[in-house]
Design a protein around this motif. Structure first.
Motif, PDB file in Angstrom:
ATOM      1  N   GLU A  54     -40.684  29.562 -15.055  1.00 33.11           N
ATOM      2  CA  GLU A  54     -40.057  29.560 -16.376  1.00 33.11           C
ATOM      3  C   GLU A  54     -38.537  29.578 -16.215  1.00 33.11           C
ATOM      4  OE1 GLU A  54     -41.084  31.716 -20.600  1.00 33.11           O
ATOM      5  OE2 GLU A  54     -42.211  32.216 -18.807  1.00 33.11           O
ATOM      6  N   PRO A  55     -37.921  28.416 -16.328  1.00 26.33           N
ATOM      7  CA  PRO A  55     -36.474  28.352 -16.101  1.00 26.33           C
ATOM      8  C   PRO A  55     -35.679  28.903 -17.280  1.00 26.33           C
ATOM      9  CG  PRO A  55     -37.258  26.226 -16.834  1.00 26.33           C
ATOM     10  CD  PRO A  55     -38.476  27.113 -16.686  1.00 26.33           C
ATOM     11  N   HIS A  56     -34.476  29.330 -16.973  1.00 27.32           N
ATOM     12  CA  HIS A  56     -33.522  29.676 -18.029  1.00 27.32           C
ATOM     13  C   HIS A  56     -33.004  28.352 -18.584  1.00 27.32           C
ATOM     14  CE1 HIS A  56     -30.279  31.715 -20.156  1.00 27.32           C
ATOM     15  NE2 HIS A  56     -29.491  30.749 -19.712  1.00 27.32           N
ATOM     16  N   VAL A  57     -33.096  28.196 -19.902  1.00 23.91           N
ATOM     17  CA  VAL A  57     -32.645  26.963 -20.556  1.00 23.91           C
ATOM     18  C   VAL A  57     -31.591  27.340 -21.583  1.00 23.91           C
ATOM     19  CG1 VAL A  57     -33.316  24.947 -21.907  1.00 23.91           C
ATOM     20  CG2 VAL A  57     -34.969  25.996 -20.348  1.00 23.91           C
ATOM     21  N   HIS A  58     -30.431  26.765 -21.449  1.00 24.37           N
ATOM     22  CA  HIS A  58     -29.355  27.002 -22.421  1.00 24.37           C
ATOM     23  C   HIS A  58     -29.209  25.738 -23.257  1.00 24.37           C
ATOM     24  CE1 HIS A  58     -25.878  29.224 -23.859  1.00 24.37           C
ATOM     25  NE2 HIS A  58     -25.258  28.062 -23.935  1.00 24.37           N
ATOM     26  N   ILE A  59     -29.371  25.880 -24.568  1.00 23.20           N
ATOM     27  CA  ILE A  59     -29.287  24.723 -25.455  1.00 23.20           C
ATOM     28  C   ILE A  59     -28.030  24.824 -26.304  1.00 23.20           C
ATOM     29  CG2 ILE A  59     -30.397  23.458 -27.340  1.00 23.20           C
ATOM     30  CD1 ILE A  59     -33.070  24.206 -26.111  1.00 23.20           C
ATOM     31  N   LEU A  60     -27.297  23.727 -26.336  1.00 24.67           N
ATOM     32  CA  LEU A  60     -26.062  23.639 -27.118  1.00 24.67           C
ATOM     33  C   LEU A  60     -26.184  22.540 -28.164  1.00 24.67           C
ATOM     34  CD1 LEU A  60     -23.384  23.686 -24.283  1.00 24.67           C
ATOM     35  CD2 LEU A  60     -23.739  25.457 -25.967  1.00 24.67           C
ATOM     36  N   THR A  61     -25.517  22.737 -29.274  1.00 20.35           N
ATOM     37  CA  THR A  61     -25.425  21.694 -30.285  1.00 20.35           C
ATOM     38  C   THR A  61     -24.335  20.710 -29.893  1.00 20.35           C
ATOM     39  OG1 THR A  61     -23.759  22.878 -31.582  1.00 20.35           O
ATOM     40  CG2 THR A  61     -26.092  23.329 -32.118  1.00 20.35           C
ATOM     41  N   LEU A  62     -24.365  19.561 -30.532  1.00 21.47           N
ATOM     42  CA  LEU A  62     -23.316  18.564 -30.332  1.00 21.47           C
ATOM     43  C   LEU A  62     -21.954  19.163 -30.684  1.00 21.47           C
ATOM     44  CD1 LEU A  62     -22.472  15.593 -29.763  1.00 21.47           C
ATOM     45  CD2 LEU A  62     -22.932  15.123 -32.167  1.00 21.47           C
ATOM     46  N   GLU A  63     -21.907  19.908 -31.766  1.00 19.72           N
ATOM     47  CA  GLU A  63     -20.649  20.518 -32.209  1.00 19.72           C
ATOM     48  C   GLU A  63     -20.130  21.525 -31.184  1.00 19.72           C
ATOM     49  OE1 GLU A  63     -23.503  20.408 -34.085  1.00 19.72           O
ATOM     50  OE2 GLU A  63     -22.862  18.745 -35.372  1.00 19.72           O
ATOM     51  N   ALA A  64     -21.027  22.331 -30.622  1.00 21.31           N
ATOM     52  CA  ALA A  64     -20.608  23.351 -29.652  1.00 21.31           C
ATOM     53  C   ALA A  64     -20.059  22.717 -28.377  1.00 21.31           C
ATOM     54  CB  ALA A  64     -21.772  24.288 -29.331  1.00 21.31           C
ATOM     55  N   LEU A  65     -20.730  21.680 -27.874  1.00 23.70           N
ATOM     56  CA  LEU A  65     -20.238  21.042 -26.657  1.00 23.70           C
ATOM     57  C   LEU A  65     -18.933  20.305 -26.923  1.00 23.70           C
ATOM     58  CD1 LEU A  65     -20.754  20.673 -23.660  1.00 23.70           C
ATOM     59  CD2 LEU A  65     -21.947  18.549 -24.206  1.00 23.70           C
ATOM     60  N   SER A  66     -18.844  19.664 -28.067  1.00 26.03           N
ATOM     61  CA  SER A  66     -17.604  18.976 -28.431  1.00 26.03           C
ATOM     62  C   SER A  66     -16.447  19.964 -28.510  1.00 26.03           C
ATOM     63  CB  SER A  66     -17.786  18.265 -29.771  1.00 26.03           C
ATOM     64  OG  SER A  66     -16.608  17.627 -30.144  1.00 26.03           O
ATOM     65  N   LYS A  67     -16.699  21.117 -29.106  1.00 25.13           N
ATOM     66  CA  LYS A  67     -15.668  22.157 -29.217  1.00 25.13           C
ATOM     67  C   LYS A  67     -15.250  22.659 -27.830  1.00 25.13           C
ATOM     68  CE  LYS A  67     -14.677  26.555 -31.407  1.00 25.13           C
ATOM     69  NZ  LYS A  67     -15.176  27.708 -32.117  1.00 25.13           N
ATOM     70  N   ALA A  68     -16.218  22.849 -26.944  1.00 23.37           N
ATOM     71  CA  ALA A  68     -15.914  23.314 -25.586  1.00 23.37           C
ATOM     72  C   ALA A  68     -15.027  22.310 -24.851  1.00 23.37           C
ATOM     73  CB  ALA A  68     -17.204  23.559 -24.811  1.00 23.37           C
ATOM     74  N   ILE A  69     -15.267  21.037 -25.079  1.00 23.16           N
ATOM     75  CA  ILE A  69     -14.451  19.997 -24.442  1.00 23.16           C
ATOM     76  C   ILE A  69     -13.038  19.999 -25.024  1.00 23.16           C
ATOM     77  CG2 ILE A  69     -14.157  17.492 -24.229  1.00 23.16           C
ATOM     78  CD1 ILE A  69     -17.265  17.347 -23.970  1.00 23.16           C
ATOM     79  N   VAL A  70     -12.950  20.023 -26.331  1.00 20.50           N
ATOM     80  CA  VAL A  70     -11.648  19.990 -27.013  1.00 20.50           C
ATOM     81  C   VAL A  70     -10.804  21.218 -26.664  1.00 20.50           C
ATOM     82  CG1 VAL A  70     -10.553  20.118 -29.296  1.00 20.50           C
ATOM     83  CG2 VAL A  70     -12.394  18.496 -28.882  1.00 20.50           C
TER      84      VAL A  70
END
Length: 178
Positions: A72-88
């Motif tokens: 059972e792996p650890h899975v981290h799910i991000l929204t498009l908005e969250a990843l976009s914000k992290a990049i910006v």
């Protein structure tokens, strides 16, 4: 449909927790994900889903992989908005010219008492880090494999984290548009 990114931790590393990408795609399909795309064998997926509860989606996916692969792996799910914000919000824009030296650690929750002082004592002169709203940014020009800061970040932050380099983050974001 919502666009999501699933980042898996500790799969296909050194022969441990093998998860073929075909199996990952099938697991995502079985929980209702659509337009599934994967990037490299270390567990990066982009997909669409009507599900709004990210924690529920993560638990479903982890359980489905457990059924198929017996771990059972650890899975981290991000929204498009969250990843976009992290990049910006990347605080080290000069580091993008060497994308393997810039890492984003996505935290599973907000740390209650991160030991940033201890992290600062572990960093090399060339290294920089910043914790910004659930993302631990690390610029390690000499490589994360030799970084005491990188090796101890999760423990000193006090919450599970999964790390991706800048190249991977940008590639999965690009895949979301295709």
């Amino acid at each position: 449909m919502n666009i999501y990114f699933a980042f898996f931790r500790g799969i296909n590393v050194g022969g441990n927790n093998p998860l073929p990408m075909k199996t990952l795609v099938a697991a995502l399909d079985s929980i209702g994900a659509r337009k599934v795309r994967t990037y490299i064998q270390s567990g990066n997926a982009v997909f669409e889903s009507a599900e709004m509860n990210l924690a529920h989606l993560s638990r479903q996916l982890s359980a489905e992989i457990n059924k198929r692969c017996s771990f059972e792996p650890h899975v981290h799910i991000l929204t498009l908005e969250a990843l976009s914000k992290a990049i910006v919000e990347n605080p080290f824009p000069d580091a993008v010219t060497d994308p393997s030296s810039l890492h984003l650690g996505f935290l599973s929750s907000s740390p209650k008492s991160p030991n940033l002082e201890k992290l600062a004592t572990l960093k090399k002169v060339s290294e920089r880090f910043l914790l910004v709203e659930g993302v631990f940014y690390l610029h390690a020009p000499e490589g994360v494999g030799r970084s005491k800061l990188a090796a101890n970040a999760e423990r000193l932050l006090g919450v599970p984290m999964t790390d991706r380099n800048w190249k991977t983050v940008c590639k999965v974001m690009e895949m979301a548009g295709s």
